[in-house]
Design a protein around this motif. Structure first.
Motif, PDB file in Angstrom:
ATOM      1  N   SER A  46     -14.459 -45.670  -9.930  1.00 40.03           N
ATOM      2  CA  SER A  46     -13.739 -46.749 -10.604  1.00 40.03           C
ATOM      3  C   SER A  46     -12.611 -47.269  -9.729  1.00 40.03           C
ATOM      4  O   SER A  46     -12.413 -48.485  -9.614  1.00 40.03           O
ATOM      5  CB  SER A  46     -13.206 -46.276 -11.958  1.00 40.03           C
ATOM      6  N   GLY A  47     -11.890 -46.366  -9.096  1.00 38.27           N
ATOM      7  CA  GLY A  47     -10.814 -46.784  -8.208  1.00 38.27           C
ATOM      8  C   GLY A  47     -11.330 -47.614  -7.048  1.00 38.27           C
ATOM      9  O   GLY A  47     -10.712 -48.605  -6.656  1.00 38.27           O
ATOM     10  N   ALA A  48     -12.482 -47.239  -6.509  1.00 34.46           N
ATOM     11  CA  ALA A  48     -13.054 -47.962  -5.363  1.00 34.46           C
ATOM     12  C   ALA A  48     -13.656 -49.311  -5.762  1.00 34.46           C
ATOM     13  O   ALA A  48     -13.613 -50.263  -4.981  1.00 34.46           O
ATOM     14  CB  ALA A  48     -14.117 -47.101  -4.679  1.00 34.46           C
ATOM     15  N   THR A  49     -14.214 -49.382  -6.964  1.00 37.26           N
ATOM     16  CA  THR A  49     -14.886 -50.618  -7.381  1.00 37.26           C
ATOM     17  C   THR A  49     -13.999 -51.535  -8.213  1.00 37.26           C
ATOM     18  O   THR A  49     -14.292 -52.724  -8.348  1.00 37.26           O
ATOM     19  CB  THR A  49     -16.146 -50.313  -8.218  1.00 37.26           C
ATOM     20  N   GLY A  50     -12.953 -50.971  -8.822  1.00 35.93           N
ATOM     21  CA  GLY A  50     -12.104 -51.755  -9.714  1.00 35.93           C
ATOM     22  C   GLY A  50     -12.676 -51.919 -11.106  1.00 35.93           C
ATOM     23  O   GLY A  50     -12.191 -52.726 -11.885  1.00 35.93           O
ATOM     24  N   HIS A  51     -13.706 -51.134 -11.431  1.00 36.52           N
ATOM     25  CA  HIS A  51     -14.370 -51.233 -12.732  1.00 36.52           C
ATOM     26  C   HIS A  51     -14.329 -49.893 -13.456  1.00 36.52           C
ATOM     27  O   HIS A  51     -14.574 -48.845 -12.857  1.00 36.52           O
ATOM     28  CB  HIS A  51     -15.829 -51.672 -12.576  1.00 36.52           C
ATOM     29  N   HIS A  52     -14.056 -49.939 -14.739  1.00 36.99           N
ATOM     30  CA  HIS A  52     -13.987 -48.729 -15.556  1.00 36.99           C
ATOM     31  C   HIS A  52     -15.374 -48.101 -15.722  1.00 36.99           C
ATOM     32  O   HIS A  52     -16.381 -48.802 -15.819  1.00 36.99           O
ATOM     33  CB  HIS A  52     -13.424 -49.062 -16.936  1.00 36.99           C
ATOM     34  N   PHE A  53     -15.401 -46.777 -15.777  1.00 35.09           N
ATOM     35  CA  PHE A  53     -16.639 -46.008 -16.004  1.00 35.09           C
ATOM     36  C   PHE A  53     -17.738 -46.428 -15.029  1.00 35.09           C
ATOM     37  O   PHE A  53     -18.892 -46.613 -15.405  1.00 35.09           O
ATOM     38  CB  PHE A  53     -17.104 -46.157 -17.464  1.00 35.09           C
ATOM     39  N   ALA A  54     -17.374 -46.566 -13.755  1.00 35.24           N
ATOM     40  CA  ALA A  54     -18.284 -47.123 -12.753  1.00 35.24           C
ATOM     41  C   ALA A  54     -19.220 -46.103 -12.114  1.00 35.24           C
ATOM     42  O   ALA A  54     -20.249 -46.492 -11.559  1.00 35.24           O
ATOM     43  CB  ALA A  54     -17.481 -47.813 -11.650  1.00 35.24           C
ATOM     44  N   ARG A  55     -18.905 -44.833 -12.189  1.00 34.38           N
ATOM     45  CA  ARG A  55     -19.732 -43.838 -11.501  1.00 34.38           C
ATOM     46  C   ARG A  55     -21.131 -43.786 -12.099  1.00 34.38           C
ATOM     47  O   ARG A  55     -21.289 -43.702 -13.313  1.00 34.38           O
ATOM     48  CB  ARG A  55     -19.090 -42.460 -11.576  1.00 34.38           C
ATOM     49  N   PRO A  56     -22.152 -43.847 -11.246  1.00 34.16           N
ATOM     50  CA  PRO A  56     -23.507 -43.668 -11.768  1.00 34.16           C
ATOM     51  C   PRO A  56     -23.590 -42.328 -12.495  1.00 34.16           C
ATOM     52  O   PRO A  56     -23.044 -41.330 -12.048  1.00 34.16           O
ATOM     53  CB  PRO A  56     -24.385 -43.654 -10.516  1.00 34.16           C
ATOM     54  N   GLY A  57     -24.207 -42.312 -13.632  1.00 33.03           N
ATOM     55  CA  GLY A  57     -24.291 -41.087 -14.424  1.00 33.03           C
ATOM     56  C   GLY A  57     -23.271 -41.049 -15.545  1.00 33.03           C
ATOM     57  O   GLY A  57     -23.399 -40.253 -16.467  1.00 33.03           O
ATOM     58  N   ASN A  58     -22.239 -41.909 -15.479  1.00 36.64           N
ATOM     59  CA  ASN A  58     -21.315 -41.976 -16.601  1.00 36.64           C
ATOM     60  C   ASN A  58     -22.045 -42.651 -17.750  1.00 36.64           C
ATOM     61  O   ASN A  58     -22.731 -43.655 -17.560  1.00 36.64           O
ATOM     62  CB  ASN A  58     -20.044 -42.744 -16.239  1.00 36.64           C
ATOM     63  N   ARG A  59     -21.867 -42.120 -18.938  1.00 31.49           N
ATOM     64  CA  ARG A  59     -22.678 -42.573 -20.081  1.00 31.49           C
ATOM     65  C   ARG A  59     -21.918 -43.489 -21.034  1.00 31.49           C
ATOM     66  O   ARG A  59     -22.375 -43.758 -22.137  1.00 31.49           O
ATOM     67  CB  ARG A  59     -23.222 -41.344 -20.800  1.00 31.49           C
ATOM     68  N   PHE A  60     -20.773 -44.016 -20.613  1.00 29.40           N
ATOM     69  CA  PHE A  60     -20.013 -44.924 -21.470  1.00 29.40           C
ATOM     70  C   PHE A  60     -20.821 -46.182 -21.797  1.00 29.40           C
ATOM     71  O   PHE A  60     -20.984 -46.534 -22.971  1.00 29.40           O
ATOM     72  CB  PHE A  60     -18.688 -45.313 -20.795  1.00 29.40           C
TER      73      PHE A  60
END
Length: 188
Positions: A46-60
């Motif tokens: 998220s910090g690198a992309t600027g988007h919340h819950f951005a990590r692949p595998g996050n289930r939000f």
């Protein structure tokens, strides 16, 4: 069920992820939202992309969709579309880290106090904190459980939902979506 849009997401490399430590990303928020979802803190993706819950595998994002909050599964880079639905995103602690368990009790408590100020100003109908442990520490309610909480923030109702991180093995995607659905049904 409509699948997510076929766009290749930005995948930060190791150097970009390392540089994202302690980065903050803007909230997706506005006054008077139906639900303000509150993560523990941004991850390095998220910090690198600027988007919340951005990590692949996050289930939000899948949980939002499967619970009926959204009509299709949004991608993290489409987070701004949440505002049109009366939804938003913030965090207890603003700074990105590799894992939420890197946060100290003091950081969580300080973040909880700042969150109360934000919620008091924005006045969402519901604050949904995503992570029972973070909620217990940040709000000083060690016996809190998943679901609606007895104590709100001003006129804002507080719910606790499971952490949607892929690292949370206690909840399957179906179980997460079911908890999100309970909140959606209560809000409607």
């Amino acid at each position: 069920m409509q699948n997510p849009s076929p766009v290749t997401p930005f995948r930060p490399n190791a150097e970009q992820l390392a540089a994202a430590q302690d980065v903050t990303i803007p909230d997706v928020s506005a006054p008077g939202l139906r639900v303000l979802f509150c993560g523990i803190n941004p991850g390095l993706w998220s910090g690198a992309t600027g988007h919340h819950f951005a990590r692949p595998g996050n289930r939000f994002w899948p949980s939002l969709y499967r619970s009926g909050f959204t009509s299709r599964q949004l991608r993290p880079d489409e987070q701004g579309e949440l505002l049109e639905l009366g939804l938003g995103i913030t965090n207890v602690v603003a700074q990105a880290s590799a894992k939420a368990d890197e946060l100290t009790r003091a950081e969580l408590k300080e973040g909880g106090a700042a969150l109360v100020e934000r919620v008091t100003r924005l006045r969402p109908r519901v604050l949904a904190v995503l992570g029972i442990g973070a909620y217990r520490t940040a709000f000083g309610h060690p016996r809190a459980s998943i679901g609606p909480q007895a104590e709100g923030v001003g006129e804002t109702e507080v719910w606790v939902l499971p952490n949607p991180s892929g690292l949370n093995a206690h909840y399957s995607l179906d179980a997460l979506a079911a908890e999100f659905r309970k909140l959606r049904e209560a809000v409607e």
